[in-house]
Design an enzyme around this catalytic site. Structure first.
Site, mmCIF file in Angstrom:
data_model
loop_
_atom_site.group_PDB
_atom_site.id
_atom_site.type_symbol
_atom_site.label_atom_id
_atom_site.label_comp_id
_atom_site.label_asym_id
_atom_site.label_seq_id
_atom_site.Cartn_x
_atom_site.Cartn_y
_atom_site.Cartn_z
ATOM 1 N N ASP A 31 22.748 31.602 100.041
ATOM 2 C CA ASP A 31 21.541 32.337 100.404
ATOM 3 C C ASP A 31 21.650 33.784 99.948
ATOM 4 O O ASP A 31 22.276 34.062 98.920
ATOM 5 C CB ASP A 31 21.352 32.234 101.937
ATOM 6 C CG ASP A 31 19.897 32.192 102.339
ATOM 7 O OD1 ASP A 31 19.224 33.224 102.176
ATOM 8 O OD2 ASP A 31 19.435 31.139 102.834
ATOM 9 N N SER A 49 12.922 26.649 105.278
ATOM 10 C CA SER A 49 14.180 27.407 105.254
ATOM 11 C C SER A 49 14.801 27.496 106.646
ATOM 12 O O SER A 49 16.018 27.561 106.782
ATOM 13 C CB SER A 49 13.929 28.843 104.775
ATOM 14 O OG SER A 49 13.833 28.895 103.386
ATOM 15 N N LYS A 80 26.492 33.367 118.447
ATOM 16 C CA LYS A 80 27.455 33.177 119.543
ATOM 17 C C LYS A 80 26.802 32.845 120.875
ATOM 18 O O LYS A 80 25.733 33.336 121.212
ATOM 19 C CB LYS A 80 28.263 34.468 119.732
ATOM 20 C CG LYS A 80 29.349 34.637 118.717
ATOM 21 C CD LYS A 80 30.333 35.710 119.167
ATOM 22 C CE LYS A 80 29.689 37.085 119.224
ATOM 23 N NZ LYS A 80 30.688 38.150 119.399
ATOM 24 N N ILE A 110 20.729 35.366 121.017
ATOM 25 C CA ILE A 110 20.458 33.940 120.806
ATOM 26 C C ILE A 110 21.768 33.178 120.671
ATOM 27 O O ILE A 110 22.846 33.763 120.669
ATOM 28 C CB ILE A 110 19.611 33.720 119.533
ATOM 29 C CG1 ILE A 110 20.412 34.150 118.289
ATOM 30 C CG2 ILE A 110 18.291 34.468 119.618
ATOM 31 C CD1 ILE A 110 20.009 33.432 117.029
ATOM 32 N N HIS A 143 17.153 37.018 104.820
ATOM 33 C CA HIS A 143 16.988 35.569 104.941
ATOM 34 C C HIS A 143 18.276 34.849 105.339
ATOM 35 O O HIS A 143 18.303 34.037 106.267
ATOM 36 C CB HIS A 143 16.467 35.051 103.600
ATOM 37 C CG HIS A 143 16.014 33.623 103.564
ATOM 38 N ND1 HIS A 143 16.849 32.589 103.241
ATOM 39 C CD2 HIS A 143 14.799 33.072 103.770
ATOM 40 C CE1 HIS A 143 16.162 31.443 103.246
ATOM 41 N NE2 HIS A 143 14.916 31.721 103.570
ATOM 42 N N ASP A 202 27.133 33.958 124.096
ATOM 43 C CA ASP A 202 27.757 35.032 124.870
ATOM 44 C C ASP A 202 26.799 35.613 125.899
ATOM 45 O O ASP A 202 27.017 36.690 126.437
ATOM 46 C CB ASP A 202 28.249 36.145 123.927
ATOM 47 C CG ASP A 202 27.111 36.726 123.090
ATOM 48 O OD1 ASP A 202 25.956 36.246 123.236
ATOM 49 O OD2 ASP A 202 27.367 37.657 122.305
ATOM 50 N N GLU A 240 21.229 32.352 127.062
ATOM 51 C CA GLU A 240 21.143 33.577 126.263
ATOM 52 C C GLU A 240 19.932 34.400 126.699
ATOM 53 O O GLU A 240 18.956 33.861 127.214
ATOM 54 C CB GLU A 240 21.015 33.222 124.775
ATOM 55 C CG GLU A 240 22.166 32.398 124.246
ATOM 56 C CD GLU A 240 23.490 33.140 124.229
ATOM 57 O OE1 GLU A 240 23.568 34.192 123.577
ATOM 58 O OE2 GLU A 240 24.442 32.681 124.891
ATOM 59 N N LYS A 258 24.060 36.931 125.375
ATOM 60 C CA LYS A 258 23.199 37.973 124.797
ATOM 61 C C LYS A 258 22.529 37.471 123.529
ATOM 62 O O LYS A 258 23.160 36.788 122.717
ATOM 63 C CB LYS A 258 24.036 39.213 124.460
ATOM 64 C CG LYS A 258 24.665 39.866 125.678
ATOM 65 C CD LYS A 258 25.682 40.911 125.248
ATOM 66 C CE LYS A 258 26.460 41.388 126.471
ATOM 67 N NZ LYS A 258 27.653 42.167 126.078
ATOM 68 N N ASP A 308 25.843 39.211 117.339
ATOM 69 C CA ASP A 308 25.774 37.783 117.654
ATOM 70 C C ASP A 308 26.460 36.917 116.593
ATOM 71 O O ASP A 308 26.504 35.693 116.719
ATOM 72 C CB ASP A 308 24.311 37.329 117.813
ATOM 73 C CG ASP A 308 24.063 36.647 119.166
ATOM 74 O OD1 ASP A 308 25.056 36.330 119.862
ATOM 75 O OD2 ASP A 308 22.888 36.434 119.508
ATOM 76 N N ASN A 351 7.795 24.690 100.947
ATOM 77 C CA ASN A 351 6.645 25.082 101.766
ATOM 78 C C ASN A 351 5.335 24.935 101.020
ATOM 79 O O ASN A 351 4.379 25.659 101.264
ATOM 80 C CB ASN A 351 6.801 26.543 102.209
ATOM 81 C CG ASN A 351 8.099 26.767 102.944
ATOM 82 O OD1 ASN A 351 8.652 25.856 103.544
ATOM 83 N ND2 ASN A 351 8.598 27.991 102.887
#
Ligand code: CA
Length: 695
Positions: A206, A419, A255, A261, A244, A257, A173, A259, A215, A336
């Site tokens: 979420d 997360s 994906k 990520i 988020h 592809d 990617e 491009k 993507d 966290n």
């Protein structure tokens, strides 16, 4: 003394429930649940939606409990026992149905004032008549804003790029250099074997997902927005609550592809379920539970929960148990807060895969400083400076801290938190479920744990769990033992009253040697469920019902610490099992009978069992000044009664001894009256909770 002998009264032990046969009444514990979205990228109200629709959570008035927990002041959750009584309940409360979840037999009702409603429902007779198993607040959860990096040229990212440069084109990617998380879990080894999560749906509970992102196109299936009961068409923008959820979704399914990520499981699909809506407001336990169950009913095999918070909610636990009992894997962020904790939920519900966050320091992987620990933590995963998809410009959740990638005009950004670690694990679970579609949740969890790479303290520890997850999990065989379901019913001495609000801990050593501690409370039916937990040798510690429950009147089973029972037994759990434990109690009343006064002849005996619409009562002849009623089980008001009106008021005092604790009591039969309830510091109408006499 003559006068004394002529004074006789009854002790009337009046059971509060409707009938002995239907003694499974239940109470919701006002668990101080308030869940907060962890490390959520609050969008500073950018593009905040203003909805004309009524009843969106952000438009509901909010009240506060003494402990600071917020709840919606105009909604109440009610567990019912008979669906046909729902309309009667609505009439009783003069309320409007908001949410109905038949799967776990709960409704939420819009009422004028939730506290007044709770007062009304504090009446045991009313609850019995309407078959109300429990009632509780609809809590408010909050978003936790956190910093996200706006550009890929910040210091931290530069450091990563320098270190990762030797791995160029790991994923193929264009943002490959920044995808350190994929390298950390060695995901490529698995993809090359054909495991990419094909056929598996991951529900992202979420803020919604921008399915129009280049993507994510083709990766987002039909979802659900519980606050409006809308089914969200596949591939659409549902980022109502901010960026988020889109970020989480990208880590799972972006994906492959060339491009942007790629996610951990590019062959899987994401199902958005909007639990943080309308600019980031938590929709409430009612809608959240409905969303969880909708996801299970619509084919989600994994529930990704990058949110959590303190407090125990039976409604939310019931919803997750519904998932676990149907083989759905539940993955949840540890939080966290940095602390070692066992009170973050849903992460600490039994059977949930709790995930901590790992950072990359240019050579080794360590648990991130902020990552919460827990005795229940399972594994950890990449969670610092994670790049992923962000909602497109013009979408509902657009976040100006994202940047556009020229080649596909997709928006991306960095986020940090448990997360972000959680979706790495959910993605890996999708790969496992492609290979083992019928695996039980504990089998999946054990594979992840056994294949994790130990980091931090040697061996299992409460920050890293079993360590950093690794894609070699997919090469492991499904374990045949080591996990099970355990259900413990807590009942009275006669097995007739299953007791809610009892704490049950399993404390011991799992079959792999790890110290372990599970916690659950008995639900409305008196059952504490431990679904998909580890086999092991446990002390089962049963304690309750909790007399400190926060709920004024409603969920309270016991008023006094003395009424709580505790017992511990050992249990070796190798396979699924159901147990029953029986509480028993001891109770006796000693009355200091006074001199009667001027007109003793008013008093005579009339021993009857009093029939009332609520059923069961016992009348005891007070032939001596001490009466033992340990044989009774249930909740009782205790009354002293004359058979005829008093000419002048009579004060009585005495001691009620319950389970060895002596409690001073008193009462006063007024002039012209025939009876008095006995009272203690909890007042005259606070019942006494008993479990009967053991053999
Ligand atoms: Ca891509």
């Amino acid at each position: 003394m003559k006068k004394f002998q002529r004074f006789k009264a009854f002790i009337i032990l009046k059971q509060l429930s409707t009938s002995f046969a239907s003694l499974i009444f239940s109470f919701l514990f006002f668990s101080s649940l308030f869940l907060v979205l962890l490390s959520l990228s609050l969008t500073s109200c950018l593009h905040k939606e203003t909805h004309a629709k009524e009843n969106l959570p952000s438009e509901s008035p909010i009240s506060f409990e003494e402990n600071g927990n917020e709840y919606y002041a105009d909604r109440i959750l009610i567990g019912y026992s008979d669906e046909e009584k729902i309309n009667s309940i609505l009439n009783l409360l003069n309320g409007k149905l908001v949410v109905h979840i038949p799967e776990i037999k709960v409704i939420s009702v819009k009422v004028e004032n939730v506290d007044k409603t709770l007062q009304l429902l504090g009446n045991e007779l009313i609850r019995g008549k309407y078959g109300i198993r429990y009632a509780e607040y609809v809590y408010v959860r909050k978003l936790v804003p956190f910093e996200i990096n706006t550009r890929p040229d910040n210091y931290e990212t530069k450091k990563l790029v320098a270190t990762l440069s030797e791995y160029t084109n790991y994923s193929g990617e264009s943002l490959d250099l920044y995808l350190w998380g994929l390298r950390a879990i060695k995901i490529k080894d698995t993809w090359s074997d054909g495991h990419r999560g094909e056929g598996v749906i991951v529900a992202v509970l979420d803020t919604g997902v921008d399915g129009t992102h280049p993507d994510l196109q083709g990766q987002v299936v039909e979802g659900y927005r519980p606050s409006t009961d809308e089914v969200l068409a596949e591939g659409t923008d549902s980022s109502f609550g901010g960026s988020h959820g889109t970020h989480v979704a990208g880590t799972i399914v972006a994906k492959s592809d060339g491009k942007g990520i790629v996610g951990v499981a590019p062959g899987a699909k994401v199902m958005p379920v909007v639990l943080f809506d309308n600019g980031g407001w938590y929709v409430g336990d009612d809608y959240a539970a409905k969303g969880i169950i909708w996801a299970v009913n619509h084919g989600a095999k994994i529930l990704n929960n990058s949110w959590g918070g303190a407090g125990y909610s039976q409604t939310i636990k019931d919803a997750f148990d519904y998932a676990l009992e149907r083989g759905v894997v539940v993955v949840a962020a540890a939080g966290n807060s940095k602390a070692i904790q066992s009170y973050q939920y849903p992460a600490n519900y039994p059977g949930v895969i709790q995930v901590g966050a790992v950072e990359f320091n240019g050579g080794d992987y360590t648990v991130a400083d902020f990552s919460s620990g827990s005795p229940m933590i399972s594994v950890c995963a990449p969670g610092v400076s994670i790049i992923s998809t962000m909602p497109q410009e013009g979408s509902r959740g657009y976040d100006r801290r994202s940047f556009a990638l020229a080649e596909n005009n997709g928006y991306y950004g960095y986020m940090t938190g448990t997360s972000m670690a959680t979706p790495h694990v959910s993605g890996l679970v999708a790969l496992l479920l492609q290979k083992y579609p019928n695996a039980k949740p504990w089998q999946i969890r054990k594979i992840l744990e056994e294949s994790a790479v130990d980091i931090g303290e040697k061996g299992y520890d409460e920050k890293a769990g079993y360590g950093l997850v690794n894609a070699s999990a997919v090469n492991q065989n499904l374990p045949v033992d080591g996990g099970l379901d355990y259900r413990l019913t807590v009942t009275d001495a006669y097995g007739k009253w299953n007791v809610p609000s009892v704490s049950v801990s399993l404390v011991g050593v799992a079959s792999n040697g790890r110290n372990i501690r599970y916690f659950a409370k008995t639900n409305a039916e008196g059952i504490a469920k431990f679904i998909s937990i580890d086999a092991g040798d446990y002390d089962v510690i049963v304690s309750g019902p909790d007399s400190k429950e926060n709920s004024e009147g409603l969920m309270r089973i016991a008023h006094r610490k003395a009424e709580e029972r505790t017992l511990t037994f050992h249990q070796t759990l190798n396979e699924s099992k159901s147990d029953i434990v029986r509480f028993s109690s001891q109770a006796s009343l000693e009355i200091d009978i006074p001199e009667v006064g001027v007109n003793p002849q008013i008093v005579f005996l009339d021993v009857t069992k009093l029939p009332t619409e609520t059923g069961y009562e016992i009348t005891k002849d007070l032939t001596s000044n001490t009466v033992d009623f340990s044989e009774l089980s249930g909740r009782y008001l205790i009354k002293l009664r004359l058979s005829q009106k008093a000419y002048e008021s009579i004060s009585v005092s005495g001691t009620l001894t319950i389970n060895g604790t002596h409690i001073p009591i008193g009462g006063k039969i007024l002039e012209d009256a025939t009876e008095t309830y006995i009272y203690d510091s909890n007042g005259p109408y606070a019942w006494w909770t008993l479990f009967g006499k053991s053999d």
